[in-house]
Motif scaffolding. Sequence first.
Motif, PDB file in Angstrom:
ATOM      1  N   LEU A  21     -10.280  -0.889   1.095  1.00  0.00           N
ATOM      2  CA  LEU A  21      -9.368  -0.600  -0.112  1.00  0.00           C
ATOM      3  C   LEU A  21     -10.202   0.116  -1.346  1.00  0.00           C
ATOM      4  O   LEU A  21      -9.605   0.826  -1.807  1.00  0.00           O
ATOM      5  CB  LEU A  21      -9.041  -2.088  -0.769  1.00  0.00           C
ATOM      6  CG  LEU A  21      -7.993  -2.008  -1.801  1.00  0.00           C
ATOM      7  CD1 LEU A  21      -6.546  -1.436  -1.441  1.00  0.00           C
ATOM      8  CD2 LEU A  21      -7.610  -3.463  -2.271  1.00  0.00           C
ATOM      9  N   TYR A  59      -2.677   3.377   7.123  1.00  0.00           N
ATOM     10  CA  TYR A  59      -3.589   2.340   6.673  1.00  0.00           C
ATOM     11  C   TYR A  59      -4.620   1.767   7.745  1.00  0.00           C
ATOM     12  O   TYR A  59      -5.472   1.455   7.687  1.00  0.00           O
ATOM     13  CB  TYR A  59      -2.951   1.337   5.725  1.00  0.00           C
ATOM     14  CG  TYR A  59      -2.110   0.598   6.429  1.00  0.00           C
ATOM     15  CD1 TYR A  59      -2.407  -0.442   7.487  1.00  0.00           C
ATOM     16  CD2 TYR A  59      -0.909   0.703   5.985  1.00  0.00           C
ATOM     17  CE1 TYR A  59      -1.563  -1.123   8.161  1.00  0.00           C
ATOM     18  CE2 TYR A  59       0.242  -0.217   6.827  1.00  0.00           C
ATOM     19  CZ  TYR A  59      -0.110  -1.054   7.896  1.00  0.00           C
ATOM     20  OH  TYR A  59       0.927  -1.709   8.602  1.00  0.00           O
ATOM     21  N   ASN A  75     -10.633   3.635  -0.450  1.00  0.00           N
ATOM     22  CA  ASN A  75      -9.375   4.527  -0.049  1.00  0.00           C
ATOM     23  C   ASN A  75      -8.567   4.512  -1.317  1.00  0.00           C
ATOM     24  O   ASN A  75      -7.796   5.379  -1.553  1.00  0.00           O
ATOM     25  CB  ASN A  75      -8.928   4.032   1.246  1.00  0.00           C
ATOM     26  CG  ASN A  75      -9.343   4.372   2.454  1.00  0.00           C
ATOM     27  OD1 ASN A  75      -9.200   5.632   2.827  1.00  0.00           O
ATOM     28  ND2 ASN A  75     -10.026   3.483   3.168  1.00  0.00           N
ATOM     29  N   HIS A  76      -8.482   3.175  -1.934  1.00  0.00           N
ATOM     30  CA  HIS A  76      -7.520   3.163  -3.137  1.00  0.00           C
ATOM     31  C   HIS A  76      -8.594   2.453  -4.310  1.00  0.00           C
ATOM     32  O   HIS A  76      -8.260   1.285  -4.501  1.00  0.00           O
ATOM     33  CB  HIS A  76      -6.398   2.306  -2.664  1.00  0.00           C
ATOM     34  CG  HIS A  76      -5.545   3.109  -1.653  1.00  0.00           C
ATOM     35  ND1 HIS A  76      -4.823   4.288  -2.058  1.00  0.00           N
ATOM     36  CD2 HIS A  76      -5.362   2.681  -0.498  1.00  0.00           C
ATOM     37  CE1 HIS A  76      -4.121   4.451  -1.015  1.00  0.00           C
ATOM     38  NE2 HIS A  76      -4.518   3.469   0.041  1.00  0.00           N
ATOM     39  N   ARG A 118      -7.773  -0.686   7.966  1.00  0.00           N
ATOM     40  CA  ARG A 118      -6.976  -1.998   7.651  1.00  0.00           C
ATOM     41  C   ARG A 118      -6.165  -2.432   8.719  1.00  0.00           C
ATOM     42  O   ARG A 118      -5.295  -1.521   9.384  1.00  0.00           O
ATOM     43  CB  ARG A 118      -6.220  -1.862   6.279  1.00  0.00           C
ATOM     44  CG  ARG A 118      -5.732  -3.389   5.985  1.00  0.00           C
ATOM     45  CD  ARG A 118      -5.171  -3.415   4.556  1.00  0.00           C
ATOM     46  NE  ARG A 118      -3.870  -4.208   4.230  1.00  0.00           N
ATOM     47  CZ  ARG A 118      -3.585  -4.851   3.293  1.00  0.00           C
ATOM     48  NH1 ARG A 118      -4.403  -4.575   2.194  1.00  0.00           N
ATOM     49  NH2 ARG A 118      -2.530  -5.628   3.172  1.00  0.00           N
ATOM     50  N   LEU A 168      -6.213   0.613  -6.842  1.00  0.00           N
ATOM     51  CA  LEU A 168      -5.838  -0.709  -6.421  1.00  0.00           C
ATOM     52  C   LEU A 168      -6.855  -1.828  -6.352  1.00  0.00           C
ATOM     53  O   LEU A 168      -6.520  -2.743  -6.618  1.00  0.00           O
ATOM     54  CB  LEU A 168      -5.056  -0.536  -5.006  1.00  0.00           C
ATOM     55  CG  LEU A 168      -3.804   0.405  -5.126  1.00  0.00           C
ATOM     56  CD1 LEU A 168      -3.114   0.469  -3.355  1.00  0.00           C
ATOM     57  CD2 LEU A 168      -2.696  -0.016  -6.241  1.00  0.00           C
ATOM     58  N   PHE A 169      -8.036  -1.390  -5.779  1.00  0.00           N
ATOM     59  CA  PHE A 169      -9.127  -2.553  -5.864  1.00  0.00           C
ATOM     60  C   PHE A 169      -9.336  -2.860  -7.331  1.00  0.00           C
ATOM     61  O   PHE A 169      -9.580  -4.160  -7.366  1.00  0.00           O
ATOM     62  CB  PHE A 169     -10.382  -1.644  -5.129  1.00  0.00           C
ATOM     63  CG  PHE A 169     -11.449  -2.810  -4.914  1.00  0.00           C
ATOM     64  CD1 PHE A 169     -11.616  -3.422  -3.707  1.00  0.00           C
ATOM     65  CD2 PHE A 169     -12.264  -3.034  -6.196  1.00  0.00           C
ATOM     66  CE1 PHE A 169     -12.868  -4.263  -3.801  1.00  0.00           C
ATOM     67  CE2 PHE A 169     -13.375  -4.037  -5.987  1.00  0.00           C
ATOM     68  CZ  PHE A 169     -13.562  -4.511  -4.619  1.00  0.00           C
ATOM     69  N   GLN A 180      -6.991 -10.338   4.096  1.00  0.00           N
ATOM     70  CA  GLN A 180      -7.822  -9.336   4.337  1.00  0.00           C
ATOM     71  C   GLN A 180      -9.326  -9.723   4.620  1.00  0.00           C
ATOM     72  O   GLN A 180      -9.750 -10.755   3.981  1.00  0.00           O
ATOM     73  CB  GLN A 180      -7.991  -8.257   3.119  1.00  0.00           C
ATOM     74  CG  GLN A 180      -6.793  -7.413   3.034  1.00  0.00           C
ATOM     75  CD  GLN A 180      -7.126  -6.573   1.495  1.00  0.00           C
ATOM     76  OE1 GLN A 180      -7.563  -5.370   1.708  1.00  0.00           O
ATOM     77  NE2 GLN A 180      -6.696  -6.808   0.382  1.00  0.00           N
ATOM     78  N   LEU A 225       0.680  -1.320   0.043  1.00  0.00           N
ATOM     79  CA  LEU A 225      -0.074   0.059  -0.032  1.00  0.00           C
ATOM     80  C   LEU A 225       0.900   1.138  -0.014  1.00  0.00           C
ATOM     81  O   LEU A 225       2.014   1.180   0.606  1.00  0.00           O
ATOM     82  CB  LEU A 225      -0.678  -0.059   1.212  1.00  0.00           C
ATOM     83  CG  LEU A 225      -2.092  -1.336   1.361  1.00  0.00           C
ATOM     84  CD1 LEU A 225      -2.456  -1.169   2.807  1.00  0.00           C
ATOM     85  CD2 LEU A 225      -3.098  -0.973   0.304  1.00  0.00           C
ATOM     86  N   TYR A 269      -1.315  -4.956  -1.241  1.00  0.00           N
ATOM     87  CA  TYR A 269      -2.877  -4.366  -1.459  1.00  0.00           C
ATOM     88  C   TYR A 269      -3.939  -5.681  -1.729  1.00  0.00           C
ATOM     89  O   TYR A 269      -5.244  -5.278  -1.159  1.00  0.00           O
ATOM     90  CB  TYR A 269      -2.903  -3.219  -2.350  1.00  0.00           C
ATOM     91  CG  TYR A 269      -2.910  -3.496  -3.840  1.00  0.00           C
ATOM     92  CD1 TYR A 269      -3.861  -4.094  -4.560  1.00  0.00           C
ATOM     93  CD2 TYR A 269      -1.798  -3.661  -4.393  1.00  0.00           C
ATOM     94  CE1 TYR A 269      -3.529  -4.574  -5.735  1.00  0.00           C
ATOM     95  CE2 TYR A 269      -1.508  -3.713  -5.838  1.00  0.00           C
ATOM     96  CZ  TYR A 269      -2.513  -4.153  -6.446  1.00  0.00           C
ATOM     97  OH  TYR A 269      -2.185  -4.586  -7.726  1.00  0.00           O
ATOM     98  N   GLU A 279     -12.008  -5.001   5.032  1.00  0.00           N
ATOM     99  CA  GLU A 279     -10.661  -4.310   4.499  1.00  0.00           C
ATOM    100  C   GLU A 279     -10.854  -4.107   3.087  1.00  0.00           C
ATOM    101  O   GLU A 279     -10.141  -3.143   2.569  1.00  0.00           O
ATOM    102  CB  GLU A 279      -9.810  -5.115   5.252  1.00  0.00           C
ATOM    103  CG  GLU A 279      -9.505  -4.950   6.662  1.00  0.00           C
ATOM    104  CD  GLU A 279      -8.494  -5.855   7.226  1.00  0.00           C
ATOM    105  OE1 GLU A 279      -7.884  -5.484   8.229  1.00  0.00           O
ATOM    106  OE2 GLU A 279      -8.401  -6.980   6.857  1.00  0.00           O
ATOM    107  N   TRP A 280     -11.437  -5.104   2.484  1.00  0.00           N
ATOM    108  CA  TRP A 280     -11.728  -5.045   1.067  1.00  0.00           C
ATOM    109  C   TRP A 280     -12.256  -3.834   0.570  1.00  0.00           C
ATOM    110  O   TRP A 280     -12.046  -2.865  -0.132  1.00  0.00           O
ATOM    111  CB  TRP A 280     -12.370  -6.240   0.311  1.00  0.00           C
ATOM    112  CG  TRP A 280     -11.250  -7.489   0.162  1.00  0.00           C
ATOM    113  CD1 TRP A 280     -11.128  -8.632   0.951  1.00  0.00           C
ATOM    114  CD2 TRP A 280     -10.246  -7.473  -0.697  1.00  0.00           C
ATOM    115  NE1 TRP A 280     -10.254  -9.364   0.483  1.00  0.00           N
ATOM    116  CE2 TRP A 280      -9.699  -8.883  -0.535  1.00  0.00           C
ATOM    117  CE3 TRP A 280      -9.630  -6.700  -1.734  1.00  0.00           C
ATOM    118  CZ2 TRP A 280      -8.667  -9.433  -1.364  1.00  0.00           C
ATOM    119  CZ3 TRP A 280      -8.734  -7.166  -2.655  1.00  0.00           C
ATOM    120  CH2 TRP A 280      -8.132  -8.308  -2.285  1.00  0.00           C
TER     121      TRP A 280
END
Length: 270
Positions: free
Chosen positions: A187, A164, A190-191, A168, A194-195, A179, A45, A174, A183-184
């Motif tokens: 993700l 994070y 927040n990102h 998370r 990346l997801f 996870q 991350l 990532y 937490e997914w």
Amino acid sequence: MCDANMRHVCLISGGKDSTALAIYMMNRHPDINMEYVFCDTHKELPETYEFLMRIEAYLGRQIIRLSSDFGERGFDHYLRMYRGYLPSAQTRWCTRKLKIEPFEKYIGENQAFLYIGIRADEYREGYISTKPNIKPIFPFKDDGIVINDVFRILENSGVGLPNYYKWRTRSGCYFCFFQRKNEWVGLLENHPELFAMASQYEKPEEGYTWQAGESLQELMQPERIEIIKERSLKRLVDAAARRRPKNLIEAFTGEFTEAEGTDSCLICHL
Ligand code: SF4
């Protein structure tokens, strides 16, 4: 400990415990010529990379980044080697290829003490050395350091927690399959880029998903997210009630402890 032929290596995962251990060792044993090492999968991350810089600023030392991708041999290379078979808790090739092998190569045949940040209030073993020249030692276990001590060490040093932690509980890739569902969702929120990248690795029609029984495309549906968030909140409230915390901070640190079960990566989350 002062054998001149021994190397002293502190493995930093980008999480709170290994960071606290690095700080603890530096303050208690400034005489030890410690090597600080981070196994970089290049899939971490952004918050982890930022946290590493904070740790380096405190230690006044560079953290050595180890990587398996000499000649393009990173995660994507190994994924092709494993014919697209995503790593999982049962088939954790990623840990061996991206963390353990580069680490053992870095140590070579030298005699080394490996400092591991497993706390006195944890029940997991961490990295188990298969090489007799690498001797794991556990200063937090030996000295009775528990989770509240770790928070205190991080706070007093000014290093604090990695960002994070707002969404998370662990460092690592990532797309890490350890996870939790919320937490997914973290993700995704927040990102999102990346997801989306994590989702592109999946091939649900061939049974390749990061979590058994649910693809990320399914998980990201609004109604599913609502259910995941509700369940996560309920778990948090139940955990807090069981522990009878004195305040909200304690409730949340309790959640951290409960979230860190024995299902974490042996080397990634030290
Ligand atoms: S953090 Fe997770 S995905 Fe990354 S190497 Fe460790 S176990 Fe594998």
